[in-house]
Design a protein around this motif. Structure first.
Motif, PDB file in Angstrom:
ATOM      1  N   ASP A 205      47.292  52.668  50.107  1.00  0.00           N
ATOM      2  CA  ASP A 205      46.082  52.939  49.331  1.00  0.00           C
ATOM      3  C   ASP A 205      45.128  51.749  49.447  1.00  0.00           C
ATOM      4  O   ASP A 205      45.262  50.764  48.710  1.00  0.00           O
ATOM      5  CB  ASP A 205      46.408  53.211  47.866  1.00  0.00           C
ATOM      6  CG  ASP A 205      45.172  53.572  47.051  1.00  0.00           C
ATOM      7  OD1 ASP A 205      44.073  53.733  47.624  1.00  0.00           O
ATOM      8  OD2 ASP A 205      45.306  53.687  45.823  1.00  0.00           O
ATOM      9  N   PRO A 206      44.162  51.851  50.349  1.00  0.00           N
ATOM     10  CA  PRO A 206      43.232  50.728  50.556  1.00  0.00           C
ATOM     11  C   PRO A 206      42.054  50.708  49.578  1.00  0.00           C
ATOM     12  O   PRO A 206      41.101  49.968  49.782  1.00  0.00           O
ATOM     13  CB  PRO A 206      42.753  50.964  51.992  1.00  0.00           C
ATOM     14  CG  PRO A 206      42.775  52.448  52.129  1.00  0.00           C
ATOM     15  CD  PRO A 206      43.963  52.916  51.320  1.00  0.00           C
ATOM     16  N   THR A 207      42.107  51.498  48.503  1.00  0.00           N
ATOM     17  CA  THR A 207      40.965  51.628  47.587  1.00  0.00           C
ATOM     18  C   THR A 207      40.431  50.290  47.117  1.00  0.00           C
ATOM     19  O   THR A 207      39.222  50.031  47.193  1.00  0.00           O
ATOM     20  CB  THR A 207      41.347  52.505  46.372  1.00  0.00           C
ATOM     21  OG1 THR A 207      41.674  53.814  46.844  1.00  0.00           O
ATOM     22  CG2 THR A 207      40.209  52.585  45.372  1.00  0.00           C
ATOM     23  N   GLN A 208      41.286  49.422  46.623  1.00  0.00           N
ATOM     24  CA  GLN A 208      40.823  48.140  46.080  1.00  0.00           C
ATOM     25  C   GLN A 208      40.231  47.252  47.168  1.00  0.00           C
ATOM     26  O   GLN A 208      39.246  46.546  46.935  1.00  0.00           O
ATOM     27  CB  GLN A 208      41.950  47.422  45.324  1.00  0.00           C
ATOM     28  CG  GLN A 208      42.414  48.175  44.077  1.00  0.00           C
ATOM     29  CD  GLN A 208      41.268  48.578  43.147  1.00  0.00           C
ATOM     30  OE1 GLN A 208      40.393  47.785  42.811  1.00  0.00           O
ATOM     31  NE2 GLN A 208      41.270  49.836  42.738  1.00  0.00           N
ATOM     32  N   ASP A 209      40.821  47.289  48.361  1.00  0.00           N
ATOM     33  CA  ASP A 209      40.276  46.511  49.483  1.00  0.00           C
ATOM     34  C   ASP A 209      38.879  47.012  49.844  1.00  0.00           C
ATOM     35  O   ASP A 209      37.984  46.220  50.139  1.00  0.00           O
ATOM     36  CB  ASP A 209      41.188  46.616  50.708  1.00  0.00           C
ATOM     37  CG  ASP A 209      42.548  45.970  50.491  1.00  0.00           C
ATOM     38  OD1 ASP A 209      42.667  45.087  49.606  1.00  0.00           O
ATOM     39  OD2 ASP A 209      43.496  46.364  51.198  1.00  0.00           O
ATOM     40  N   ILE A 210      38.691  48.326  49.824  1.00  0.00           N
ATOM     41  CA  ILE A 210      37.385  48.908  50.146  1.00  0.00           C
ATOM     42  C   ILE A 210      36.360  48.514  49.082  1.00  0.00           C
ATOM     43  O   ILE A 210      35.245  48.086  49.403  1.00  0.00           O
ATOM     44  CB  ILE A 210      37.485  50.442  50.286  1.00  0.00           C
ATOM     45  CG1 ILE A 210      38.280  50.800  51.538  1.00  0.00           C
ATOM     46  CG2 ILE A 210      36.093  51.082  50.328  1.00  0.00           C
ATOM     47  CD1 ILE A 210      38.680  52.267  51.636  1.00  0.00           C
ATOM     48  N   LEU A 211      36.732  48.631  47.816  1.00  0.00           N
ATOM     49  CA  LEU A 211      35.798  48.274  46.736  1.00  0.00           C
ATOM     50  C   LEU A 211      35.424  46.799  46.799  1.00  0.00           C
ATOM     51  O   LEU A 211      34.260  46.444  46.587  1.00  0.00           O
ATOM     52  CB  LEU A 211      36.399  48.633  45.377  1.00  0.00           C
ATOM     53  CG  LEU A 211      36.508  50.130  45.098  1.00  0.00           C
ATOM     54  CD1 LEU A 211      37.297  50.373  43.809  1.00  0.00           C
ATOM     55  CD2 LEU A 211      35.122  50.775  45.009  1.00  0.00           C
ATOM     56  N   LYS A 212      36.383  45.960  47.106  1.00  0.00           N
ATOM     57  CA  LYS A 212      36.097  44.524  47.227  1.00  0.00           C
ATOM     58  C   LYS A 212      35.131  44.269  48.387  1.00  0.00           C
ATOM     59  O   LYS A 212      34.176  43.508  48.251  1.00  0.00           O
ATOM     60  CB  LYS A 212      37.393  43.744  47.439  1.00  0.00           C
ATOM     61  CG  LYS A 212      37.195  42.258  47.505  1.00  0.00           C
ATOM     62  CD  LYS A 212      38.521  41.534  47.666  1.00  0.00           C
ATOM     63  CE  LYS A 212      38.281  40.038  47.788  1.00  0.00           C
ATOM     64  NZ  LYS A 212      39.524  39.304  48.028  1.00  0.00           N
TER      65      LYS A 212
END
Length: 144
Positions: A43-50
């Motif tokens: 789940d790359p969600t947090q990496d994308i948001l950052k």
């Protein structure tokens, strides 16, 4: 306007690498560009948001709106005129985007009902943005 391409993974096949390089180079005539390649993980969600920061967040997603080339050109112009200095365009991994990420996006863009291989989606996205940019400038690349 600055276009920030965020991809989960990177083009692996030779045709996709060449296509990415070709259209990325062409786009530099119209926009400042940045590319962030993230590792493919569950789940790359947090990496994308950052990586996105405060940019206008536009996800490539099959649930999104489809554009004609002219409509995409107008959308880019509208985002630029709205005061956003940067647009983050995100191509997710093989499992697509999380519901959390979709809920935080400003816009979901669908390139059609077909599913494309990851490598091809990257090239198609860049070509579509290049075409839209030439339309905005009144240049003859698009013959629609």
């Amino acid at each position: 306007m600055r276009l920030h391409f965020i991809t989960v993974g990177e083009p692996r096949l030779d045709y996709a690498k060449r296509g990415w390089e070709e259209y990325h180079q062409r786009l530099t005539r119209y926009h400042k560009l940045k590319t962030t390649r993230l590792k493919d993980r569950a789940d790359p969600t947090q990496d994308i948001l950052k990586a996105t920061g405060n940019a206008y967040l536009m996800l490539l997603d099959p649930r999104g709106k489809q554009f004609t080339s002219e409509e995409l050109s107008m959308h880019l112009e509208q985002v630029a005129l709205s005061g956003h200095g940067e647009m983050a365009l995100v191509i997710g991994g093989p499992d697509g985007h999380s519901d959390e990420l979709r809920s935080k996006a400003h816009f979901l863009w669908s390139m059609g009902k077909l599913t494309f291989p990851h490598d091809l989606a990257m090239v198609v996205m860049l070509e579509a943005l290049y075409r839209a940019s030439t339309i905005a400038k009144g240049e003859p690349y698009h013959r629609g």
